[in-house]
Design a protein around this motif. Sequence first.
Motif, PDB file in Angstrom:
ATOM      1  N   ARG A  77       0.831  -1.195   0.000  1.00 52.84           N
ATOM      2  CA  ARG A  77       0.000   0.000   0.000  1.00 52.84           C
ATOM      3  C   ARG A  77       0.873   1.255   0.000  1.00 52.84           C
ATOM      4  NH1 ARG A  77      -3.911   2.074   4.884  1.00 52.84           N
ATOM      5  NH2 ARG A  77      -4.711   3.927   3.821  1.00 52.84           N
ATOM      6  N   THR A  78       1.930   1.227   0.823  1.00 52.21           N
ATOM      7  CA  THR A  78       2.837   2.373   0.872  1.00 52.21           C
ATOM      8  C   THR A  78       3.481   2.612  -0.479  1.00 52.21           C
ATOM      9  OG1 THR A  78       3.301   1.960   3.192  1.00 52.21           O
ATOM     10  CG2 THR A  78       4.898   3.316   1.997  1.00 52.21           C
ATOM     11  N   PHE A  79       3.901   1.536  -1.159  1.00 55.48           N
ATOM     12  CA  PHE A  79       4.515   1.659  -2.477  1.00 55.48           C
ATOM     13  C   PHE A  79       3.558   2.297  -3.471  1.00 55.48           C
ATOM     14  CE2 PHE A  79       5.147   0.017  -6.762  1.00 55.48           C
ATOM     15  CZ  PHE A  79       6.444   0.441  -7.007  1.00 55.48           C
TER      16      PHE A  79
ATOM     17  N   ASP B 182      -8.827  11.081  -3.696  1.00 58.35           N
ATOM     18  CA  ASP B 182      -7.728  10.114  -3.749  1.00 58.35           C
ATOM     19  C   ASP B 182      -6.403  10.783  -3.378  1.00 58.35           C
ATOM     20  OD1 ASP B 182      -9.388   8.067  -4.468  1.00 58.35           O
ATOM     21  OD2 ASP B 182      -8.905   8.137  -6.617  1.00 58.35           O
ATOM     22  N   ARG B 183      -6.228  12.004  -3.858  1.00 58.54           N
ATOM     23  CA  ARG B 183      -5.000  12.733  -3.541  1.00 58.54           C
ATOM     24  C   ARG B 183      -4.947  13.043  -2.042  1.00 58.54           C
ATOM     25  NH1 ARG B 183      -0.880  15.364  -5.822  1.00 58.54           N
ATOM     26  NH2 ARG B 183      -0.208  17.381  -4.977  1.00 58.54           N
ATOM     27  N   ALA B 184      -6.083  13.433  -1.477  1.00 52.85           N
ATOM     28  CA  ALA B 184      -6.141  13.711  -0.042  1.00 52.85           C
ATOM     29  C   ALA B 184      -5.798  12.466   0.770  1.00 52.85           C
ATOM     30  CB  ALA B 184      -7.525  14.232   0.333  1.00 52.85           C
ATOM     31  N   ALA B 185      -6.323  11.313   0.356  1.00 48.12           N
ATOM     32  CA  ALA B 185      -6.046  10.062   1.068  1.00 48.12           C
ATOM     33  C   ALA B 185      -4.565   9.705   0.990  1.00 48.12           C
ATOM     34  CB  ALA B 185      -6.893   8.933   0.479  1.00 48.12           C
ATOM     35  N   ALA B 186      -3.982   9.892  -0.199  1.00 51.79           N
ATOM     36  CA  ALA B 186      -2.558   9.590  -0.363  1.00 51.79           C
ATOM     37  C   ALA B 186      -1.702  10.512   0.500  1.00 51.79           C
ATOM     38  CB  ALA B 186      -2.163   9.731  -1.837  1.00 51.79           C
ATOM     39  N   LEU B 187      -2.042  11.787   0.518  1.00 53.44           N
ATOM     40  CA  LEU B 187      -1.270  12.738   1.308  1.00 53.44           C
ATOM     41  C   LEU B 187      -1.438  12.489   2.808  1.00 53.44           C
ATOM     42  CD1 LEU B 187      -1.837  15.988  -0.762  1.00 53.44           C
ATOM     43  CD2 LEU B 187       0.335  14.786  -0.424  1.00 53.44           C
ATOM     44  N   THR B 188      -2.620  12.090   3.210  1.00 52.61           N
ATOM     45  CA  THR B 188      -2.833  11.759   4.624  1.00 52.61           C
ATOM     46  C   THR B 188      -1.900  10.638   5.052  1.00 52.61           C
ATOM     47  OG1 THR B 188      -5.153  12.469   4.594  1.00 52.61           O
ATOM     48  CG2 THR B 188      -4.505  10.898   6.310  1.00 52.61           C
ATOM     49  N   LYS B 189      -1.776   9.623   4.207  1.00 50.19           N
ATOM     50  CA  LYS B 189      -0.875   8.506   4.505  1.00 50.19           C
ATOM     51  C   LYS B 189       0.573   8.976   4.541  1.00 50.19           C
ATOM     52  CE  LYS B 189       0.393   4.174   4.995  1.00 50.19           C
ATOM     53  NZ  LYS B 189       1.845   4.377   5.109  1.00 50.19           N
ATOM     54  N   MET B 190       0.962   9.806   3.601  1.00 55.17           N
ATOM     55  CA  MET B 190       2.341  10.267   3.546  1.00 55.17           C
ATOM     56  C   MET B 190       2.689  11.137   4.755  1.00 55.17           C
ATOM     57  SD  MET B 190       3.619   8.849   0.884  1.00 55.17           S
ATOM     58  CE  MET B 190       5.115   9.749   0.499  1.00 55.17           C
ATOM     59  N   PHE B 191       1.805  12.063   5.120  1.00 54.82           N
ATOM     60  CA  PHE B 191       2.062  12.906   6.286  1.00 54.82           C
ATOM     61  C   PHE B 191       2.142  12.075   7.554  1.00 54.82           C
ATOM     62  CE2 PHE B 191       1.557  16.643   3.783  1.00 54.82           C
ATOM     63  CZ  PHE B 191       1.990  17.717   4.551  1.00 54.82           C
TER      64      PHE B 191
ATOM     65  N   ASP C 132       3.109   9.007   7.829  1.00 53.48           N
ATOM     66  CA  ASP C 132       4.383   8.289   7.826  1.00 53.48           C
ATOM     67  C   ASP C 132       5.552   9.220   8.156  1.00 53.48           C
ATOM     68  OD1 ASP C 132       3.059   5.992   7.200  1.00 53.48           O
ATOM     69  OD2 ASP C 132       3.590   5.991   5.072  1.00 53.48           O
ATOM     70  N   PHE C 133       5.552  10.432   7.597  1.00 54.05           N
ATOM     71  CA  PHE C 133       6.631  11.381   7.871  1.00 54.05           C
ATOM     72  C   PHE C 133       6.704  11.699   9.363  1.00 54.05           C
ATOM     73  CE2 PHE C 133       7.017  12.598   3.329  1.00 54.05           C
ATOM     74  CZ  PHE C 133       8.403  12.692   3.255  1.00 54.05           C
ATOM     75  N   VAL C 134       5.552  11.958   9.971  1.00 54.78           N
ATOM     76  CA  VAL C 134       5.528  12.291  11.388  1.00 54.78           C
ATOM     77  C   VAL C 134       6.008  11.113  12.236  1.00 54.78           C
ATOM     78  CG1 VAL C 134       3.989  12.822  13.321  1.00 54.78           C
ATOM     79  CG2 VAL C 134       3.760  14.069  11.183  1.00 54.78           C
TER      80      VAL C 134
END
Length: 392
Positions: free
Chosen positions: A3-5, A36-45, A47-49
Amino acid sequence: MRRTFLVIACITALTNTTLAKAKESHPSGLPDFTPDRAAALTKMFTDFVATKGINTAAVAVIKGGKVAWTGTFGSQAPGVPASENTQFNVASLTKTVTTETILRLVDQGKLDLDESMAPYWVDPDLADDPRHKDLTPRMAFSHTTGFLNWRFLAKDYKLHFQNDPGTKYGYSGEGMKYVAAYAERKLGRGFESLVKEQLFTPLGIKGASISVREANFRNIARRLDEDGAFWGPYCFPQKRWCSKEGDYSAAGNLVITVNDFAKFMISVMKEEGYSAKIAADRNHVQADKGDETKVICGIVPDGHCPKTQGYGLGWEVFDYGDTQLLSHGGSDWAELTTAYFYTGTQDGLVIFLNAPNYRALQVMPELIELIDPTSPLVAHYKNLRLRSNSRQ
């Protein structure tokens, strides 16, 4: 892992497409925003935190003058997840609130950008220097007062002119404090009450404050040092000093939620509270930053070099002719913040990071690039990161 990939692949594809378009024209706004972009960015943020040592993060994306997405990540305090009610100390982003308060009072004829502040306020440190008579609000907002950033940087800890007023750029928090003191004395009102009257109350912003209020303490994201120690919500461990109840600063220490700051910035985009003439003055480059320019034209993509860049009125301006990018940042020992918008499209971005400054610099350029791949500020933050890393 899969999923992360997929999320990374999605963001990379969006970034590459937008960067390809960037070669054809200057940056003028953020990419289209979808669920979809919001969901992807939520996951990325998230993970960064979780992986980069960021205590708390908040983001707001603005498209066409409306909030398209907000998110808050990490912990407000140990065992307390961050939420939309979490307030951040946004450091020098406070200066934008000071600027916008004064500009509204100028539009009402109560203050004047080009009058001498001396009849109303003279700092005691400058009383014997006749150049204090030349100081105007415009100089404070364009950072041409001639002051150091802070008087404590001087050997005698006093305020001095490093340059004649109005002759040379020099970023100064002291200048912002000076113009607030002028407004207080001329109008016979505390500056915090002016901020509430001109901005917070009309915009429905509750709880935000430019002064130390114990009632806010439980809502403020805890600032922790490299060892995870908490010194207090308004404390500076390097100086072994904390602000006291009621202390205020027109140059730093605003605490506000990301949603409320987005609300404020949308009002700025829409030029609410003052005339088009004042807005045009605000958006016009009035002080060249010289070697301190943020967009280094030799390292940004074709079309990303602004025609002019420097300080307008309280905001840094990157002028591309048919549109301008207005920007400001904040940085202190335990926070890094950025906010900017494009005048033509009324697209904007706000990011608050609550973390030791060094750690925040490691992720800020990537976070901006994820949301706004063509932002000319990506290269600036990458440059700051390189300089920070070289000092470690």
